[in-house]
Structure formats: structure tokens, C-alpha cells
Design a protein around this motif. Structure first.
Motif, PDB file in Angstrom:
ATOM      1  N   UNK A 213     -57.352  57.236  79.532  1.00 15.12           N
ATOM      2  CA  UNK A 213     -56.042  57.371  78.912  1.00 15.12           C
ATOM      3  C   UNK A 213     -55.110  56.249  79.365  1.00 15.12           C
ATOM      4  N   UNK A 214     -55.085  55.963  80.675  1.00 10.53           N
ATOM      5  CA  UNK A 214     -54.219  54.901  81.190  1.00 10.53           C
ATOM      6  C   UNK A 214     -54.591  53.541  80.598  1.00 10.53           C
ATOM      7  N   UNK A 215     -55.890  53.269  80.477  1.00  5.33           N
ATOM      8  CA  UNK A 215     -56.330  51.995  79.898  1.00  5.33           C
ATOM      9  C   UNK A 215     -55.926  51.880  78.430  1.00  5.33           C
ATOM     10  N   UNK A 216     -56.076  52.980  77.687  1.00  4.41           N
ATOM     11  CA  UNK A 216     -55.702  52.963  76.266  1.00  4.41           C
ATOM     12  C   UNK A 216     -54.202  52.767  76.110  1.00  4.41           C
ATOM     13  N   UNK A 217     -53.398  53.413  76.976  1.00  8.31           N
ATOM     14  CA  UNK A 217     -51.949  53.239  76.936  1.00  8.31           C
ATOM     15  C   UNK A 217     -51.589  51.766  77.132  1.00  8.31           C
ATOM     16  N   UNK A 218     -52.263  51.101  78.064  1.00  4.91           N
ATOM     17  CA  UNK A 218     -51.997  49.688  78.308  1.00  4.91           C
ATOM     18  C   UNK A 218     -52.366  48.840  77.099  1.00  4.91           C
ATOM     19  N   UNK A 326     -45.942  60.908  71.295  1.00  2.62           N
ATOM     20  CA  UNK A 326     -45.485  59.673  70.667  1.00  2.62           C
ATOM     21  C   UNK A 326     -46.589  58.984  69.883  1.00  2.62           C
ATOM     22  N   UNK A 327     -47.784  58.969  70.443  1.00  3.28           N
ATOM     23  CA  UNK A 327     -48.913  58.362  69.728  1.00  3.28           C
ATOM     24  C   UNK A 327     -49.302  59.196  68.518  1.00  3.28           C
ATOM     25  N   UNK A 328     -49.152  60.513  68.603  1.00  2.00           N
ATOM     26  CA  UNK A 328     -49.424  61.369  67.448  1.00  2.00           C
ATOM     27  C   UNK A 328     -48.454  61.064  66.314  1.00  2.00           C
ATOM     28  N   UNK A 333     -53.543  58.263  62.800  1.00  2.08           N
ATOM     29  CA  UNK A 333     -54.914  58.101  62.324  1.00  2.08           C
ATOM     30  C   UNK A 333     -55.714  57.099  63.153  1.00  2.08           C
ATOM     31  N   UNK A 334     -55.193  56.709  64.288  1.00  3.54           N
ATOM     32  CA  UNK A 334     -55.884  55.732  65.121  1.00  3.54           C
ATOM     33  C   UNK A 334     -57.110  56.380  65.768  1.00  3.54           C
ATOM     34  N   UNK A 335     -58.283  55.781  65.555  1.00  2.27           N
ATOM     35  CA  UNK A 335     -59.526  56.370  66.037  1.00  2.27           C
ATOM     36  C   UNK A 335     -59.568  56.454  67.557  1.00  2.27           C
ATOM     37  N   UNK A 336     -59.102  55.414  68.227  1.00  4.34           N
ATOM     38  CA  UNK A 336     -59.126  55.407  69.697  1.00  4.34           C
ATOM     39  C   UNK A 336     -58.236  56.510  70.252  1.00  4.34           C
ATOM     40  N   UNK A 337     -57.047  56.694  69.661  1.00  2.00           N
ATOM     41  CA  UNK A 337     -56.150  57.739  70.140  1.00  2.00           C
ATOM     42  C   UNK A 337     -56.711  59.128  69.864  1.00  2.00           C
ATOM     43  N   UNK A 338     -57.452  59.267  68.775  1.00  2.00           N
ATOM     44  CA  UNK A 338     -58.107  60.559  68.512  1.00  2.00           C
ATOM     45  C   UNK A 338     -59.139  60.855  69.592  1.00  2.00           C
ATOM     46  N   UNK A 339     -59.889  59.827  70.009  1.00  4.36           N
ATOM     47  CA  UNK A 339     -60.865  60.039  71.085  1.00  4.36           C
ATOM     48  C   UNK A 339     -60.169  60.386  72.400  1.00  4.36           C
ATOM     49  N   UNK A 340     -58.988  59.776  72.641  1.00  3.75           N
ATOM     50  CA  UNK A 340     -58.225  60.110  73.846  1.00  3.75           C
ATOM     51  C   UNK A 340     -57.795  61.571  73.803  1.00  3.75           C
ATOM     52  N   UNK A 345     -58.241  67.005  75.814  1.00  9.42           N
ATOM     53  CA  UNK A 345     -58.396  68.427  75.517  1.00  9.42           C
ATOM     54  C   UNK A 345     -59.658  68.991  76.160  1.00  9.42           C
ATOM     55  N   UNK A 346     -60.729  68.222  76.138  1.00  3.81           N
ATOM     56  CA  UNK A 346     -61.974  68.657  76.771  1.00  3.81           C
ATOM     57  C   UNK A 346     -61.767  68.820  78.275  1.00  3.81           C
ATOM     58  N   UNK A 347     -61.084  67.853  78.868  1.00  2.00           N
ATOM     59  CA  UNK A 347     -60.818  67.932  80.302  1.00  2.00           C
ATOM     60  C   UNK A 347     -59.955  69.138  80.634  1.00  2.00           C
ATOM     61  N   UNK A 348     -58.956  69.416  79.798  1.00  2.00           N
ATOM     62  CA  UNK A 348     -58.047  70.543  80.023  1.00  2.00           C
ATOM     63  C   UNK A 348     -58.806  71.867  79.997  1.00  2.00           C
ATOM     64  N   UNK A 349     -59.627  72.044  78.978  1.00  2.00           N
ATOM     65  CA  UNK A 349     -60.304  73.331  78.806  1.00  2.00           C
ATOM     66  C   UNK A 349     -61.303  73.610  79.921  1.00  2.00           C
TER      67      UNK A 349
END
Length: 464
Positions: A213-218, A326-328, A333-340, A345-349
Motif C-alpha cells: 500500500x505504501x509503495x502504491x501511494x508513492x 480518496x483513491x476510490x 477504476x484503477x486496476x492497481x488500486x483495486x488490488x490494493x 480487505x483480505x488482511x483485515x478479515x
């Protein structure tokens, strides 16, 4: 053979005195007994965790949902103001771990609750356990708030659309309903398990997801133009009446700045995991664990700062209290942000049931220690805790409220107040010694910051 509380107190006092006489500074005194001689039956080739793996375990305990609120904290304190506050909180967190290690080295206590018992008897143990319960309920609520806010967008993304493209009556885009369904179908069954050790491995993925997530934000800082795309006439009017929307502020003070330190305290809390990690460390000593702590907190601080900085430089004063929102809005529709989103969500659950485990253990210890272990009690406590957490997540409007209240109360206690208070009670050093003065300063800082933050947060709610 199990010792009674009186026998345990006498044993620990004797151990304290013996270790003090044997090692004045305690720097190299091991918490665990020495390993058996080579060639004995109990001899093992590689006992304990390595330095690197211990650092990873500590960082995994530190990093969580707090990373999503730090950009909002930077937007309301400025880059320099945030940097100074982050460095102060990280340094004090490291120092409070040092105090815990100093006490545990001499007392042979291996849990936060037992340290409270040794310092203030059963009252101290109950107080620490209750604080951990509230802290873990807040942590679980913050994770499920992410589910409520991000799962509808993820579902819409998989359906090749966005939330605005579907009818408001679509049940599968109702955040509260999705939260309830995932809690009943996934979180509650996993939390019911008596031993959820395997979740420790899967939840470790959450650490890598946060780094991802941090890398994608950068990277995504250059994918969103500035000024931000306007979505309404109201935003157009606001922008036309303001200047410097794309200018970063070094220092900034607003009524929302009060959430900064509580969010940081929430983000750096790892003290309930430090002692188990210490016990599992290969050749455990206070000095070696201090290196683990400084390395783990330092690397976590770096990741926190980079994600907060680039999140702020992406949205500036329009940053949301939960950064993914904000990214939502601007990259739906950004594919990378959808993967994030899916990764988070997977990590949360998988992390919520793991956080639930020590909370349930603390509830059983405080309220049901006189009752025999039974499945009925296990199920009822699990159901009650999950119900409380889900209700909080469903009806708390903003994740910053969780960070603010929990961060200014239980996080502050576990991070600053309790370590300093326990050290003042247990240490036999002169009160004017550097360590006792530092412990006293830690307690005063925790009380002042916690009370001031909580009062200002409450006034902020009333003023809205």
C-alpha cells in the motif's frame, strides 16, 4: 505446579533481588533460563527466533490500520509539524519498551498483565487487562470500518462499474450490510476457534500488504492531477474562493490537529507483543531486544512517514481521514488500486480474529476466572465481543473517531503511562536517577497528552 498469587509475588521478589545483585545494569541479563548443555536431551540446534525474524514480528505487530489515517494527520499538522510529532512518539515508544524490558529482565514476568500484577497486585492486572480489551475492541472496530467503507467499492469494481452506477437499493453495495455478512460468515467462525495459530501466518501477510500500500501511494502520486478534478459545483466554488490547494504546508494548526498524536499512538502500539517476542528471541537479552525494538520501530516510522507524505502530496487539504477513500473517489477504476483494496480487505478479515483472541482471553481472565473453562462461556464471550465490535463499526461515522478516542485513552496508557508508572513502582533506583526521571516524564507526557486530546476531541464533536 501452579503458584498462588502470594507465592508468585514472593518468588518474583526473590528473583528481582537475586538478579539485581548478579547484574546491576541488566544489559545482558537473560529473561529465560540458560539453555541446556550441549548433547543433553533438551538441546536443540536452533532455539528461538533470529534477529531479523524478531524485527519482522515486531513490525507486523506495529503496522496496521493506523497507516490509513496518518496522511490526514499530516494534512492537519503540516509536513514539519507531523515529522516532529512522529519522531517524538516513535522515540517515546522505543523508550517505554526499554523500561518494560528493564522490569521484565529483573522480574521474569513475560506478559503485560503479569507485570501489572507484580507492580500493583490484582488491581494492576485487572487494569491492564481491561485496557487491552478496550484497545483491541478499538483496533478491531477500525479494521471493520475499513470493510464497511471499502468493500462496496471493491464489489462494484469486480462488477465493472462503480457505486454511483448502481441503484441505491442494491443490497450488495450497502456497506453496513456487507460488514454484517462478512462478520457473520468469516470473522465470527474464525474467532470461535480455540487455537488460531495458523492465522498468525496468514495475518503476517497484512504487513506486506501495508508495505505494498505504501509503495502504491508513492507511485500513484503522479496519477492524480493537481488541482484535483472537481465533482460538484460546491467544490468549484470552494476552490475559486481559496488559494494554494496544491501547496504543501510545513506547519498547520486546525481543530482537526487534535487527532494527530492519538493516531500516532494508536499506530505505534506494540507493547503487548514485545514480551512474547522477547521470550522467543534467540539468546534473549535486554540489549539484544533493544536493538530489535529500535530497528523495528525505526523501519515502521520510515514506512509511516513515506506513506503519509505521498498521500498528503497527492490530495493536500482534500485528504480523507481514511486514505483509501480518496483513491476510490478519484481513481475508481484503477486496476492497481483495486488490488490494493482487495489486499487490505483480505488482511483485515484475517487480522480481526487474531486481535480478538487476546481480547477474549483478557475478558475470561478478568470476569470469568472463577468459572471452569467451557464451550458455552467461550461462545458467549466471542459472540458478545464480536457484536460490540460490529455495532461500533456500523455506527461510528468516521475512522478518525476511533483513532482519536482509543489513541488518547488506552493507547496512551499502554504506550506511555503504564510503562513509566510500573517502572517508578518497581525500580529500586534513586528517584533522581536518569531512568526514574525519564519514567516520570513519560507518565506526565502520557497523562497530559491523553487528557488534552480527549477533551479537545469531545469539544470538537460538540461544536460540529
Amino acid at each position: 505446579m501452579e503458584r498462588s498469587p502470594g507465592q508468585r509475588g514472593w518468588y518474583l521478589s526473590a528473583r528481582w533481588q537475586r538478579d539485581e545483585e548478579a547484574d546491576e545494569d541488566g544489559e545482558s541479563a537473560p529473561l529465560l533460563p540458560p539453555p541446556p548443555p550441549a548433547g543433553s536431551v533438551r538441546d536443540t540446534p536452533s532455539r528461538g527466533s533470529s534477529f531479523g525474524f524478531s524485527v519482522f514480528n515486531l513490525m507486523n505487530a506495529i503496522m496496521g490500520s493506523g497507516i490509513l489515517g496518518l496522511s490526514y494527520a499530516m494534512a492537519n499538522t503540516g509536513i514539519m509539524g507531523f515529522s516532529i510529532l512522529l519522531l517524538i512518539v516513535a522515540s517515546l515508544a522505543s523508550y517505554s519498551v526499554f523500561l518494560l524490558l528493564s522490569m521484565c529482565t529483573q522480574t521474569a514476568v513475560t506478559s503485560y498483565e503479569d507485570l501489572g500484577l507484580f507492580a500493583f497486585g490484582s488491581t494492576g492486572k485487572v487494569l491492564v487487562a481491561t485496557t487491552i480489551i478496550i484497545q483491541n475492541i478499538g483496533a478491531m472496530s477500525s479494521y471493520l470500518l475499513i470493510v464497511k467503507s471499502e468493500l462496496p467499492g471493491a464489489v462494484a469494481g469486480f462488477l465493472n462499474g462503480d457505486e454511483s452506477g448502481f441503484s441505491n437499493r442494491s443490497w450488495y453495495l450497502d456497506g453496513r450490510l456487507l460488514l454484517l455478512l462478512t462478520s457473520v460468515c468469516i470473522v465470527f467462525p474464525l474467532a470461535l476457534l480455540p487455537k488460531i495459530g495458523f492465522l498468525g501466518y496468514t495475518s503476517s501477510l497484512s504487513f506486506f500488504f501495508m508495505v505494498y500500500f505504501a509503495l502504491v501511494v508513492m507511485i500513484k502520486k503522479w496519477s492524480i492531477p493537481c488541482p484535483l478534478p472537481l465533482s460538484s459545483a460546491i467544490e468549484t466554488l470552494q476552490v475559486s474562493n481559496s488559494t494554494g490547494d496544491c501547496k504543501a504546508k510545513l506547519f498547520h494548526l486546525s481543530k482537526e490537529s487534535v487527532y494527530a498524536i492519538p493516531t500516532m499512538a494508536f499506530s505505534f502500539l506494540c507493547h503487548t507483543s514485545v514480551l512474547p517476542i522477547y521470550c522467543e528471541l534467540r539468546s534473549p537479552s535486554k540489549r539484544r531486544m533493544q536493538y530489535v525494538t529500535v530497528t523495528g520501530i525505526g523501519l515502521s516510522c520510515l514506512i509511516y512517514f513515506m506513506s503519509a507524505l505521498f498521500g498528503y502530496l497527492t490530495f493536500y487539504d482534500k485528504v480523507d481521514s481514511e486514505l483509501l477513500q480518496g483513491y476510490s473517489r478519484y481513481l475508481p477504476h484503477d486496476t492497481v488500486m483495486v488490488t490494493v483494496k482487495v489486499a487490505v480487505l483480505f488482511a483485515v478479515l484475517l487480522t480481526v480474529p487474531l486481535i480478538h483472541f487476546p481480547a477474549r482471553k483478557a475478558v475470561l481472565m478478568v470476569f470469568f476466572c472463577h468459572l471452569p473453562v467451557s464451550w458455552i462461556c467461550h461462545i458467549l464471550v466471542t459472540l458478545t465481543l464480536n457484536t460490540i465490535v460490529v455495532l461500533f463499526a456500523m455506527y461510528v461515522p468516521d475512522i478518525k473517531n476511533v483513532f482519536g478516542v482509543v489513541g488518547s485513552t488506552t493507547s496512551t496508557c499502554l504506550l506511555f503511562i503504564y510503562p513509566g508508572l510500573f517502572y517508578l513502582k518497581l525500580s529500586r533506583e534513586d528517584f533522581l536517577s536518569p531512568q526514574k526521571l525519564g519514567a516520570c516524564a513519560l507518565v506526565i507526557f502520557g497523562i497530559c497528552v491523553g487528557l488534552l486530546s480527549l477533551v479537545l476531541i469531545i469539544f470538537n464533536w460538540v461544536d460540529q
